[in-house]
Design an enzyme around this catalytic site. Structure first.
Site, short mmCIF file in Angstrom:
data_model
loop_
_atom_site.label_atom_id
_atom_site.label_comp_id
_atom_site.label_asym_id
_atom_site.label_seq_id
_atom_site.Cartn_x
_atom_site.Cartn_y
_atom_site.Cartn_z
N ASP A 94 -2.70 139.27 8.92
CA ASP A 94 -1.79 138.71 9.92
C ASP A 94 -0.76 137.75 9.36
OD1 ASP A 94 -3.70 136.76 9.33
OD2 ASP A 94 -3.51 135.82 11.29
N GLU A 95 -0.55 137.75 8.07
CA GLU A 95 0.37 136.77 7.49
C GLU A 95 0.97 137.32 6.20
OE1 GLU A 95 0.37 131.96 6.67
OE2 GLU A 95 -1.52 133.07 6.70
#
Length: 346
Positions: A94-95
């Site tokens: 997610d990053e």
């Protein structure tokens, strides 16, 4: 992404929207992998023991993780990134860091690109993302956390030093609780305090990391975005519903973890030389045991034997074991030769 796992669950289940949820272990055992913002208001955080989380938020709803779904959404997001730049350094599902200095949409404004990416992610996935825009990775990471959820924060070159000096050192990415406590003991509480220290002093107390701390206190970070960053280790771990002490049960629990690691090795053509066993006891004390061999471990039976030996060295267990993990590091890429044997990719 904002509370990624929890947000996916709330997106896919209307009954969970607006409620405090935790993705991860059961109410009795396990660890919170992600918490919704409704849960965070009660102090529930990722990596928190589920038993502590439920005490903080009695109405907390636990949801079993669906990693296949999270991975699929992550791939959608990654594809959106690739519409704007090839320089993408993933940090997790997610990053990621993106370098848009030379981008694929011929837009000179990193801020406008960040706005466009956020809008595309919302349109494609139904989820919100927060973006940090700045002239180096350290500041961009700080900025991405500054206005969550659904935030966009920009730190311009003329603002870097002033932004850093007013932060507590515990807010610095890469400065954990233990390091922050050590800095506090030395009278270093803010970015300004850190900037006033000599580099030699920081190296004396923090080793090689002292060079990095000295630089980021000046808002300097020369690390490039590395799209081909090599993975340093492959690991798998599990948290038990009940504490284990019996060697036979622990060996049985270790087997699927070993198989998971080796399956990844075969899938990615990567092998390693260092096997590490991770153990977390019932009181959350954590220890590791490692063994490094001279050449790459090419036989899964040898990998299993080493990890079993590391486990045996900890038996009898002085207290119940709540988590067990195994990883392989000192990695190198390999390939299959014509005879079907793994060969070093020189």
């Amino acid at each position: 992404m904002d509370a990624f796992y929890a947000s996916v669950e709330q997106r896919d289940n209307a009954d969970l929207r607006g409620k405090p949820i935790a993705v991860g272990g059961s109410r009795q055992r396990g660890v919170v992998a992600a918490a919704s913002y409704e849960a965070r208001q009660f102090g529930v955080r990722s990596a928190m023991a589920s038993s502590i989380a439920i005490r903080k938020c009695p109405d907390l709803i636990f949801v079993k993780p669906r990693f296949d779904v999270y991975k699929a959404v992550s791939e959608q997001i990654r594809a959106i990134f690739a519409e704007y730049t090839h320089l993408i350094e993933p940090l997790s599902l997610d990053e990621a860091y993106l370098d848009v200095t030379h981008n694929l949409v011929d837009n000179p404004s990193a801020t406008l690109i960040a706005q466009a990416i956020k809008a595309r992610i919302k349109a494609v996935t139904g989820l919100t993302a927060s973006a940090g825009v700045s002239y180096n990775k350290f500041l961009a990471k700080l900025a991405s956390d500054y206005r969550k959820p659904d935030g966009l924060f920009v730190i311009k070159p003329t603002q870097g030093k002033a932004f850093v000096e007013q932060l507590k050192v515990g807010q610095f990415h890469g400065v954990g609780r233990v390091t922050a406590a050590r800095m506090n003991q030395l009278g270093i509480f803010t970015g300004l305090d850190l900037r006033q220290q000599r580099e030699a002093f920081l190296v004396q107390h923090f080793g090689k990391a002292g060079h990095h701390y000295y630089s980021i206190a000046q808002a300097i970070d020369h690390r490039p975005v590395m799209p081909d960053r090599e993975r340093k280790s492959i690991g798998s771990e599990t948290t038990f519903e009940q504490d284990l002490t019996d060697e036979a049960e622990l060996r049985e629990a270790l087997l699927p973890l070993q198989e998971s690691v080796w399956a990844y090795c075969e899938k990615t053509d990567v092998l390693g030389r260092t096997v590490t066993l991770k153990v977390k006891y019932a009181d959350f004390q954590q220890i590791t045991r490692s063994r490094t061999v001279l050449s790459l471990i090419r036989d899964p039976a040898y990998f299993k034997q080493i990890s079993f030996d590391l486990l045996t060295s900890l038996i009898p267990a002085p207290k119940g074991i709540r988590l067990l993990g195994v990883s392989l590091s000192s990695l190198q890429s390999v390939s299959l030769d014509k005879g079907g044997q793994l060969a070093l990719d020189l």
